[in-house]
Motif scaffolding. Structure first.
Motif, PDB file in Angstrom:
ATOM      1  N   THR A 118      55.157  78.824 -37.204  1.00 13.68           N
ATOM      2  CA  THR A 118      54.223  78.341 -38.210  1.00 13.68           C
ATOM      3  C   THR A 118      54.920  78.154 -39.557  1.00 13.68           C
ATOM      4  O   THR A 118      54.699  77.157 -40.252  1.00 13.68           O
ATOM      5  CB  THR A 118      53.043  79.317 -38.358  1.00 13.68           C
ATOM      6  OG1 THR A 118      52.351  79.408 -37.114  1.00 13.68           O
ATOM      7  CG2 THR A 118      52.071  78.851 -39.425  1.00 13.68           C
ATOM      8  N   THR A 154      50.739  75.631 -36.554  1.00 12.29           N
ATOM      9  CA  THR A 154      51.820  74.731 -36.178  1.00 12.29           C
ATOM     10  C   THR A 154      51.261  73.308 -36.092  1.00 12.29           C
ATOM     11  O   THR A 154      50.041  73.119 -36.005  1.00 12.29           O
ATOM     12  CB  THR A 154      52.425  75.128 -34.833  1.00 12.29           C
ATOM     13  OG1 THR A 154      51.466  74.881 -33.798  1.00 12.29           O
ATOM     14  CG2 THR A 154      52.818  76.602 -34.807  1.00 12.29           C
ATOM     15  N   SER A 170      48.797  72.958 -33.428  1.00 16.71           N
ATOM     16  CA  SER A 170      47.662  73.890 -33.416  1.00 16.71           C
ATOM     17  C   SER A 170      46.361  73.147 -33.655  1.00 16.71           C
ATOM     18  O   SER A 170      46.324  72.063 -34.265  1.00 16.71           O
ATOM     19  CB  SER A 170      47.851  74.972 -34.481  1.00 16.71           C
ATOM     20  OG  SER A 170      48.984  75.762 -34.209  1.00 16.71           O
TER      21      SER A 170
END
Length: 385
Positions: free
Chosen positions: A36, A350, A353
Motif C-alpha cells: 500500500t 493498493t 484494492s
C-alpha cells in the motif's frame, strides 16, 4: 460523481507540506501495508508535497527507508518487508513528543542524531494492531501531528470486530449472528468456550467462520464446514489474536461501499460486489492480494438497493465516529436485507484494492483520492473535536 461538485483544495502555502508515509508494522498485515505504501508514494504529487517514507519493522523499529515504490510490490507471490527497504539495520526514526515541535530525528548507534526536518502530516498505511487500531493515532495526538484517517476511538472500534458489532447494533444497523471467545474463557474452560461455538452452529448451521477478533486482510480466518475442523481453525485464529470471533455464514451477495469525508460531510461511492472466487473457498488473503480476484464495480444493484447501501455505509461511518475514509462491507441477503459485516478505517489501498476502485468509478482517480485525504488531514485539528 462529477468533479465540479467536489470541494476544491485550498491554496498551498509557500513551503510545501511534508508528508510522512508510515507503513509496515508489527501486525500480520505487514507485507500488504508495504505494498500500500508503494502505491501511495507513487501517487503523491511531489510538486505539492515533500515526502518522508518511514517503515516500521516487524519487531517495532521505526526505520528510515528508501523512497522506491517499485521495490514495494508483490513479487513471485511474496509480499515485501520494511527490513528489505531500511537504510540501516540499527538506525531509528524518532517522532517528536512535544506538540510545539514537529522535528523528526534519525539516530544510529555511535553517530550524532540527524534532524530530518519537520513533518506537517502523517499518512499512516498500517493495517491491523499497532497502527490501525488507535495506538498510532494516540501517539500522533500526543505529538500534535495531524494524520490521515480516523481518530483513536473510531480506529479502536474499527479494529475490534466485537465492539464494532456492538456499536452498530446500538445504532440500529443489522449484524449477523456471532459469538466471541476471550482468552480468559479459553484458558479457564476450553470445553465451555467450544460449546458456545457449537451452539452457534446448532442454531444457525454450518459453515462457520472463525476469525481473529482484531485482524484484517482475511488473515487467520478459516471457513469451518463441520466439527472436525473447528479446533484447527481456533488455533489458527489464536495465532494472530488471543481473542477470536466466530460468525455464522450469511447466504447472500458480498457488497462493499467506500465512504470519503468531504467539507460538507461524508459521502458514499458507488458500491462494488465481490463475486465468489472460483479458486478459493471464500474471499481470503490470496484471493484478494495474490490472485487479485476482481470485483464488479459498480455492483449490479437496483437504484433502490444502491441508495440503501450508500445510506447504510454513511450511517456506519457516523456510528463509529469515523473520519477521513472507510470501506463498509455488507451482505445482501436472500431476503433483500443489507447486513453489515465490518468497516475498515484504513482499508486496502493498493491500486487493485476495492476502495480506490469504487472511488475511481465515482469520478475520483487514485492520485486525487490521496491528495484529498492529505488535504483533509492538514485542515483537521488534533485533540478533542
Amino acid at each position: 460523481m462529477s468533479s465540479e461538485n467536489l470541494p476544491q483544495s485550498p491554496e498551498q502555502p509557500s513551503r510545501k507540506p511534508r508528508v510522512a508515509v508510515v507503513f509496515g508494522g508489527r501486525s500480520s498485515e505487514h507485507g500488504i501495508s508495504v505494498v500500500t505504501a508503494g502505491a501511495v508514494l507513487r501517487a503523491i504529487d511531489r510538486t505539492k508535497y515533500d515526502v518522508l517514507p518511514i517503515g516500521i519493522t516487524r519487531d517495532g523499529r521505526w526505520a528510515l527507508t528508501a523512497d522506491e515504490p517499485d521495490r514495494m510490490a508483490i513479487t513471485d507471490r511474496r509480499t515485501p518487508s520494511v527490513e528489505e527497504l531500511a537504510e540501516s539495520r540499527e538506525g531509528g526514526v524518532i517522532l517528536p513528543v512535544d506538540p510545539a515541535n514537529r522535528e523528526v530525528v534519525y539516530s544510529e548507534p555511535g553517530s550524532v542524531p540527524k534532524a530530518l526536518g519537520e513533518v506537517d502530516v502523517v499518512f499512516p498505511v498500517l493495517h491491523g494492531p499497532y497502527g490501525e487500531d488507535g495506538t498510532l493515532q494516540g501517539l500522533l495526538e500526543l505529538s500534535g501531528v495531524p494524520y490521515v484517517g480516523s481518530g483513536v476511538l473510531a480506529s479502536a472500534v474499527g479494529q475490534d470486530k466485537e465492539y464494532m458489532k456492538r456499536v452498530f447494533t446500538s445504532f440500529g444497523l443489522k449484524v449477523g449472528p456471532y459469538v466471541v471467545i476471550r482468552p480468559r474463557e479459553w484458558q479457564l474452560d476450553e470445553s465451555a468456550a467450544r460449546k458456545k461455538i457449537i451452539d452457534l452452529a446448532g442454531e444457525h448451521g454450518w459453515p462457520l467462520f472463525v476469525k481473529p477478533a482484531r485482524a484484517g486482510s482475511s488473515i487467520g480466518i478459516t471457513k469451518v464446514d463441520d466439527l472436525d475442523g473447528l479446533d484447527e481453525a481456533i488455533a489458527e485464529a489464536q495465532r494472530h489474536d488471543p481473542k477470536i470471533l466466530v460468525e455464522a455464514a450469511l447466504r447472500g451477495r458480498e457488497i462493499e461501499c467506500g465512504v470519503l469525508e468531504f467539507e460538507d460531510g461524508p459521502r458514499a461511492s458507488v458500491p462494488a460486489e465481490i463475486p465468489p472466487p472460483e479458486a478459493h473457498a471464500y474471499y481470503d488473503f490470496e484471493a484478494k492480494y495474490i490472485d487479485s480476484t476482481p470485483g464488479m464495480v459498480p455492483a449490479p444493484l437496483t437504484p433502490q438497493e444502491t441508495a440503501e447501501v450508500q445510506r447504510l455505509a454513511v450511517d456506519a461511518f457516523d456510528a463509529a465516529s469515523c473520519e477521513g475514509l472507510v470501506r463498509a462491507d455488507f451482505f445482501l441477503t436472500e431476503d433483500g436485507d443489507f447486513v453489515i459485516n465490518e468497516i475498515n478505517t484504513l482499508p486496502g489501498f493498493t491500486p487493485i484494492s476495492m476502495y480506490p476502485a469504487m472511488w475511481k468509478a465515482s469520478g475520483i482517480e487514485y492520485p486525487e483520492l490521496v491528495d484529498r485525504l492529505i488535504q483533509a488531514a492538514l485542515h483537521r485539528p488534533t485533540g478533542l473535536r
